[in-house]
Motif scaffolding. Structure first.
Motif, mmCIF file in Angstrom:
data_model
loop_
_atom_site.group_PDB
_atom_site.id
_atom_site.type_symbol
_atom_site.label_atom_id
_atom_site.label_comp_id
_atom_site.label_asym_id
_atom_site.label_seq_id
_atom_site.Cartn_x
_atom_site.Cartn_y
_atom_site.Cartn_z
ATOM 1 N N GLY A 9 -2.168 12.241 -12.341
ATOM 2 C CA GLY A 9 -2.937 12.606 -10.969
ATOM 3 C C GLY A 9 -3.173 11.262 -10.194
ATOM 4 N N VAL A 10 -2.582 10.173 -10.563
ATOM 5 C CA VAL A 10 -2.730 9.062 -9.871
ATOM 6 C C VAL A 10 -1.385 8.574 -9.180
ATOM 7 C CG1 VAL A 10 -3.489 6.483 -9.773
ATOM 8 C CG2 VAL A 10 -4.751 8.053 -11.300
ATOM 9 N N ARG A 11 -1.508 7.994 -7.927
ATOM 10 C CA ARG A 11 -0.328 7.608 -7.282
ATOM 11 C C ARG A 11 -0.112 6.243 -7.038
ATOM 12 N NH1 ARG A 11 2.781 10.331 -2.346
ATOM 13 N NH2 ARG A 11 2.790 11.983 -3.944
ATOM 14 N N TYR A 12 1.046 5.798 -7.941
ATOM 15 C CA TYR A 12 1.256 4.555 -7.958
ATOM 16 C C TYR A 12 2.353 4.189 -6.696
ATOM 17 C CZ TYR A 12 -1.405 4.769 -12.270
ATOM 18 O OH TYR A 12 -2.412 4.730 -13.048
ATOM 19 N N HIS A 13 2.068 3.352 -5.918
ATOM 20 C CA HIS A 13 3.089 3.126 -4.880
ATOM 21 C C HIS A 13 3.060 1.655 -4.377
ATOM 22 C CE1 HIS A 13 0.510 2.472 -1.326
ATOM 23 N NE2 HIS A 13 -0.243 3.039 -2.064
ATOM 24 N N GLN A 37 -3.757 -3.462 -7.929
ATOM 25 C CA GLN A 37 -3.492 -2.168 -7.964
ATOM 26 C C GLN A 37 -2.974 -1.664 -6.670
ATOM 27 O OE1 GLN A 37 -4.115 -0.700 -10.989
ATOM 28 N NE2 GLN A 37 -6.025 -1.664 -11.749
ATOM 29 N N SER A 38 -2.205 -0.425 -6.703
ATOM 30 C CA SER A 38 -1.825 0.248 -5.727
ATOM 31 C C SER A 38 -2.943 0.083 -4.339
ATOM 32 C CB SER A 38 -1.192 1.486 -5.722
ATOM 33 O OG SER A 38 0.131 1.427 -6.468
ATOM 34 N N ALA A 39 -2.574 0.073 -3.224
ATOM 35 C CA ALA A 39 -3.745 0.333 -2.326
ATOM 36 C C ALA A 39 -3.822 1.611 -1.366
ATOM 37 C CB ALA A 39 -3.628 -0.685 -1.187
ATOM 38 N N SER A 40 -4.944 2.514 -1.760
ATOM 39 C CA SER A 40 -4.455 3.902 -1.600
ATOM 40 C C SER A 40 -5.667 4.341 -0.438
ATOM 41 C CB SER A 40 -4.594 4.687 -2.911
ATOM 42 O OG SER A 40 -3.854 4.472 -3.528
ATOM 43 N N LYS A 41 -6.120 3.524 0.509
ATOM 44 C CA LYS A 41 -7.027 3.813 1.271
ATOM 45 C C LYS A 41 -6.620 4.763 2.310
ATOM 46 C CE LYS A 41 -10.724 0.745 0.306
ATOM 47 N NZ LYS A 41 -11.379 -0.567 0.459
ATOM 48 N N VAL A 42 -5.649 5.014 2.706
ATOM 49 C CA VAL A 42 -4.661 5.430 3.674
ATOM 50 C C VAL A 42 -3.460 6.256 3.201
ATOM 51 C CG1 VAL A 42 -5.872 4.497 5.622
ATOM 52 C CG2 VAL A 42 -3.530 3.860 5.013
ATOM 53 N N ARG A 43 -2.997 7.306 3.920
ATOM 54 C CA ARG A 43 -1.613 7.959 3.341
ATOM 55 C C ARG A 43 -0.516 7.213 4.155
ATOM 56 N NH1 ARG A 43 -1.187 12.628 1.121
ATOM 57 N NH2 ARG A 43 0.892 11.646 0.566
ATOM 58 N N SER A 44 -0.767 6.962 5.648
ATOM 59 C CA SER A 44 0.385 6.196 6.265
ATOM 60 C C SER A 44 -0.193 5.309 7.460
ATOM 61 C CB SER A 44 1.442 7.131 6.691
ATOM 62 O OG SER A 44 1.113 7.557 8.069
ATOM 63 N N TYR A 64 7.180 5.482 -5.093
ATOM 64 C CA TYR A 64 5.966 5.626 -5.815
ATOM 65 C C TYR A 64 6.383 6.474 -7.154
ATOM 66 C CZ TYR A 64 6.090 10.415 -4.375
ATOM 67 O OH TYR A 64 6.819 11.917 -3.917
ATOM 68 N N PHE A 65 5.416 6.756 -7.971
ATOM 69 C CA PHE A 65 5.463 7.731 -8.946
ATOM 70 C C PHE A 65 3.922 8.076 -9.263
ATOM 71 C CE2 PHE A 65 5.090 3.434 -11.192
ATOM 72 C CZ PHE A 65 4.275 3.798 -12.081
ATOM 73 N N ASP A 66 3.887 9.167 -9.662
ATOM 74 C CA ASP A 66 2.465 9.973 -10.059
ATOM 75 C C ASP A 66 2.307 9.900 -11.545
ATOM 76 O OD1 ASP A 66 1.809 10.256 -7.311
ATOM 77 O OD2 ASP A 66 3.012 12.267 -7.309
ATOM 78 N N ARG A 102 10.835 2.714 -9.403
ATOM 79 C CA ARG A 102 11.909 3.563 -9.890
ATOM 80 C C ARG A 102 11.878 3.916 -11.172
ATOM 81 N NH1 ARG A 102 16.781 1.707 -5.744
ATOM 82 N NH2 ARG A 102 14.860 0.445 -4.869
ATOM 83 N N LYS A 103 11.516 3.123 -12.002
ATOM 84 C CA LYS A 103 11.272 3.204 -13.621
ATOM 85 C C LYS A 103 9.875 3.790 -13.927
ATOM 86 C CE LYS A 103 15.358 0.195 -14.632
ATOM 87 N NZ LYS A 103 15.511 -1.244 -14.671
ATOM 88 N N HIS A 104 9.180 3.872 -13.154
ATOM 89 C CA HIS A 104 7.685 4.252 -13.379
ATOM 90 C C HIS A 104 7.111 3.291 -14.495
ATOM 91 C CE1 HIS A 104 8.667 8.931 -12.546
ATOM 92 N NE2 HIS A 104 9.265 7.941 -11.588
#
Ligand code: ADP
Ligand code: MG
Length: 325
Positions: free
Chosen positions: A247-251, A260-267, A242-244, A124-126
């Motif tokens: 260009g990187v999405r942190y979620h 680190q955020s795991a970004s191998k899929v969207r959902s 999340y916050f971007d 929420r606070k990035h």
């Protein structure tokens, strides 16, 4: 089966219970999410009383398991379990036992000790930890650090710097607990939802419930509709919290190996017998990738899944057929 059900409905229509109806409630805030409960009840009063009981139970679970509340049972474990074994409730003990089972099933992708690094993020606070902070805290992540003693009903951490957070399984657990309350009160048709986790009992009189899976970027667009009866369904998405930045999405789903955020899929959407299980399994694909996760889901009894890859491709487990284009 169908005939018996149809006869049951006809009987209901002829008796005073003919007033039976769907009673529902939506409430925001508990466990930081939206709760929805819907039951087929003989009277509005009975339906509302049951819904109240489910909501009260969710508030209780939130109170005991939240890491944001310093006096919760889980906060107490985090404060003390590195020093000595901490006696915990049966409920928490059983949930931790299940959490460790999901860690083994997912080759460590699901790991409640993710919080050893995860606590430093505030989406929420990035706010996110830097490389040095991650490196320092990373050895705290490993589900094998969580030592349960069934006889003493205690939990102990194997080292300093370990923190647990049941955010990846707590809503599923709360949903199952809510369903148990409805069943104990004799309800056989209903739905309980907490955020992305739902469980359904029964059908909608001859028709399955239909649950839509949303497009990761376009909120109103549904990529698949799944008919369900007597089943649980959980969706995890990188668009939830999340916050971007550059260009990187942190979620909010963390890879236990990197912190680190795991970004191998969207959902990832998982369907199965209980919401605790589907919640515990829906994080896997983010960490291990779509193909590997589908391979694991395919091996598990009674589990199905739909995974959306970063390029938009949708993968299904063998129990589900891809819809015709
Ligand atoms: P929701 O919180 O809306 O139910 P998810 O079911 O996708 O969303 O769960 C995400 C939550 O899981 C995170 O907010 C965090 O509390 C927890 N979590 C993050 N990474 C992991 C992980 N690798 N293993 C277990 N739990 C995790
Ligand atoms: Mg969940």
């Amino acid at each position: 089966m169908r005939t018996a059900l149809a006869a049951g409905v006809a009987l209901l229509l002829l008796t005073p219970a003919a007033r039976a109806e769907w009673v529902e409630r939506v409430e925001d805030g508990i466990m930081g999410t939206r709760i929805a409960v819907e039951v087929w009840a003989d009277t509005k009063e009975q339906g509302n009383a049951a819904i109240e009981a489910v909501l009260a139970d969710m508030r209780r679970i939130d109170r005991e398991m939240s890491t944001y509340k310093p006096d919760s049972e889980v906060s107490k474990v985090n404060a003390e379990a590195a020093k000595h074994p901490v006696k915990i409730s049966r409920e928490l003990f059983d949930l931790l036992t299940q959490a460790l089972e999901y860690s083994r099933l997912t080759e460590g992708a699901f790991d409640v000790t993710y919080a050893s690094v995860g606590y430093m993020y505030d989406f929420r606070k990035h706010v996110r930890p830097d490389e040095t902070q991650i490196e320092k805290a990373l050895p705290g992540i490993n589900y094998r650090h969580v030592i349960l003693d069934a006889n003493a009903q205690t939990v102990k951490f194997a080292r300093e710097g370990v923190r647990i957070d049941l955010g990846g399984i707590g809503k599923g657990h709360a949903v199952d607990s809510g369903i148990r309350i409805l069943q104990q009160r004799g309800f056989s048709h209903g739905v309980v939802t907490a955020g992305g986790d739902s469980r359904i009992i029964g059908d909608r009189f001859g028709q399955p419930w239909v649950v839509g899976i949303r497009h990761p970027d376009r909120k109103e667009e549904v990529i698949a509709r799944i008919p369900l009866e007597d089943a649980a369904i959980s969706t995890s998405g990188d668009y939830e919290r999340y916050f971007d930045e550059k260009g990187v999405r942190y979620h909010h789903i963390i890879d236990p190996k990197t912190g680190q955020s795991a970004s191998k899929v969207r959902s990832a959407t998982v369907i199965g017998p209980t919401a605790t299980r589907t919640d515990g399994l829906s994080k896997t694909a983010f960490v291990l990738g779509a193909e590997k996760a589908i391979e694991i889901y395919n091996r598990l009894e009674g589990i199905d899944a739909i995974v959306v890859k970063p390029d938009g491709q949708v993968l299904y487990t063998k129990g589900l057929m891809a819809p015709q284009p």
